[in-house]
Design a protein around this motif. Structure first.
Motif, PDB file in Angstrom:
ATOM      1  N   ILE A   1       0.836  -1.203   0.000  1.00 41.87           N
ATOM      2  CA  ILE A   1       0.000   0.000   0.000  1.00 41.87           C
ATOM      3  C   ILE A   1       0.868   1.250   0.000  1.00 41.87           C
ATOM      4  O   ILE A   1       0.567   2.235  -0.680  1.00 41.87           O
ATOM      5  N   GLN A   2       1.971   1.235   0.748  1.00 35.54           N
ATOM      6  CA  GLN A   2       2.891   2.383   0.787  1.00 35.54           C
ATOM      7  C   GLN A   2       3.505   2.628  -0.576  1.00 35.54           C
ATOM      8  O   GLN A   2       3.655   3.779  -1.010  1.00 35.54           O
ATOM      9  N   HIS A   3       3.876   1.550  -1.278  1.00 34.76           N
ATOM     10  CA  HIS A   3       4.419   1.691  -2.634  1.00 34.76           C
ATOM     11  C   HIS A   3       3.366   2.286  -3.572  1.00 34.76           C
ATOM     12  O   HIS A   3       3.667   3.167  -4.392  1.00 34.76           O
ATOM     13  N   PHE A   4       2.129   1.785  -3.459  1.00 35.32           N
ATOM     14  CA  PHE A   4       1.049   2.311  -4.294  1.00 35.32           C
ATOM     15  C   PHE A   4       0.886   3.814  -4.071  1.00 35.32           C
ATOM     16  O   PHE A   4       0.769   4.593  -5.026  1.00 35.32           O
ATOM     17  N   ARG A   5       0.863   4.209  -2.792  1.00 38.58           N
ATOM     18  CA  ARG A   5       0.654   5.615  -2.457  1.00 38.58           C
ATOM     19  C   ARG A   5       1.772   6.485  -3.023  1.00 38.58           C
ATOM     20  O   ARG A   5       1.523   7.587  -3.513  1.00 38.58           O
ATOM     21  N   ARG A   6       3.004   5.987  -2.920  1.00 40.52           N
ATOM     22  CA  ARG A   6       4.129   6.776  -3.414  1.00 40.52           C
ATOM     23  C   ARG A   6       3.992   7.037  -4.915  1.00 40.52           C
ATOM     24  O   ARG A   6       4.227   8.148  -5.392  1.00 40.52           O
TER      25      ARG A   6
ATOM     26  N   ALA B   1       8.360   7.427 -10.280  1.00 33.92           N
ATOM     27  CA  ALA B   1       7.953   8.276  -9.155  1.00 33.92           C
ATOM     28  C   ALA B   1       9.149   9.064  -8.625  1.00 33.92           C
ATOM     29  O   ALA B   1       9.044  10.262  -8.335  1.00 33.92           O
ATOM     30  N   GLU B   2      10.289   8.425  -8.499  1.00 29.67           N
ATOM     31  CA  GLU B   2      11.495   9.096  -8.011  1.00 29.67           C
ATOM     32  C   GLU B   2      11.899  10.239  -8.939  1.00 29.67           C
ATOM     33  O   GLU B   2      12.347  11.298  -8.479  1.00 29.67           O
ATOM     34  N   ALA B   3      11.750  10.027 -10.238  1.00 33.46           N
ATOM     35  CA  ALA B   3      12.116  11.069 -11.197  1.00 33.46           C
ATOM     36  C   ALA B   3      11.259  12.316 -11.003  1.00 33.46           C
ATOM     37  O   ALA B   3      11.761  13.444 -11.058  1.00 33.46           O
TER      38      ALA B   3
END
Length: 308
Positions: A176-181, A209-211
């Protein structure tokens, strides 16, 4: 092609898990629905709840008629009829109308073909409907990572907790945390233009997402690039965008350097850096720099319409 595994709905139809319906409301609902198939006018059916799948017809995922494409589904229904019913509940606000719980693509295909849709109609509250949607997802074509992320976001926006989201999707808190990020960092428009990317998992989406988090790419630039990739598949678009970002990140940063005074060097481009050679002027500047900067800022405010 027959499904390799039965979903919860099909398992009940096959006589499996009969006892579980006594304890879980959504299973009782699905058990009852097997005996309540009707044919409904598609125009009487309204949308409901979180969207769980990026629609291939909207996001231009893969133009070819692949096994999982909407075009393939529509062809199957045209040739063989609708084999799997959708799940509906009576509308709470419009008497005589219905809300779809799952089966949006089947509904759309029937609309396109001008035929009535086979449906199970059951009274159920929002929680039961949401769980039914999640159980149905677990048994059909696996949603891609990004589709799950968007589905999780849609559920959370309806004030469900992270634990409830995890239960519906069958994932843990870390997922879920990955999805949110991803959904927080990647603009919706960019994600929609990329599409479901069924062959791309968490690492690529986290990289994208990081980009965005690091400012390596803007929404505008990403959309311009994706507009030029209409002939690519969804996975290829994601790969191409990541490759473009990598090239941009490797480009040297523009930096200007000048020396207005002997022993003083100013570098600009990514902010401003001032270097003063050791000596009397450096000592004086060290003592008076705060006041010098305050006066400079006052002059800036007096001559500029923009407050920094």
């Amino acid at each position: 092609m027959a499904r390799k595994t039965l979903n919860a709905y099909a398992a009940i139809e096959a006589g499996q898990g009969a006892d579980i319906g006594q304890h879980i409301p959504v299973m009782r609902t699905l058990q009852k629905s097997l005996r309540a198939i009707e044919e409904i006018d598609p125009d009487l059916i309204d949308d409901w709840g979180p969207i769980d799948r990026l629609d291939e017809g909207v996001t231009a995922v893969t133009p070819e008629e692949t096994e999982n494409s909407f075009e393939h589904l529509r062809s199957l229904i045209r040739e063989h009829g609708q084999q799997v019913p959708v799940l509906l509940r009576p509308s709470k606000s419009n008497i005589g109308r219905f809300e779809i719980i799952f089966g949006r693509r089947r509904l759309r295909a029937c609309r396109d073909l001008g035929i009535r849709v086979k449906a199970n109609i059951q009274e159920m509250d929002d929680d039961t409907a949401l769980m039914a949607k999640g159980l149905e997802n677990a048994g059909r074509r696996g949603l891609s990572f990004y589709e799950k992320a968007r589905f999780a976001e849609e559920i959370a926006e309806q004030d469900y907790t992270a634990a409830q989201v995890g239960s519906v999707l069958g994932v843990d808190r870390t997922a879920i945390q990955h999805f949110r990020r991803v959904t927080k960092a990647v603009p919706r428009g960019v994600g929609a233009m990329i599409g479901a990317a069924p062959g791309s998992g968490r690492p690529k989406w986290i990289k994208l997402a990081e980009a965005f988090e690091k400012g390596q790419v803007t929404t505008e630039h990403a959309l311009v690039q994706l507009n030029q990739m209409a002939d690519l598949t969804s996975d290829q678009r994601l790969d191409a965008l990541l490759k473009d970002i990598a090239k941009r990140g490797a480009a040297p940063r523009v930096s200007n350097e000048r020396s207005p005074l002997k022993g003083v060097t100013i570098k600009s481009g990514q902010g401003i850096s001032v270097s003063v050679k050791k000596g009397a002027f450096a000592d004086w500047l060290d003592k008076n720099l705060d006041e010098v900067l305050r006066k400079a800022h006052q002059e800036f405010k007096a001559t500029s319409k923009t407050e920094d």
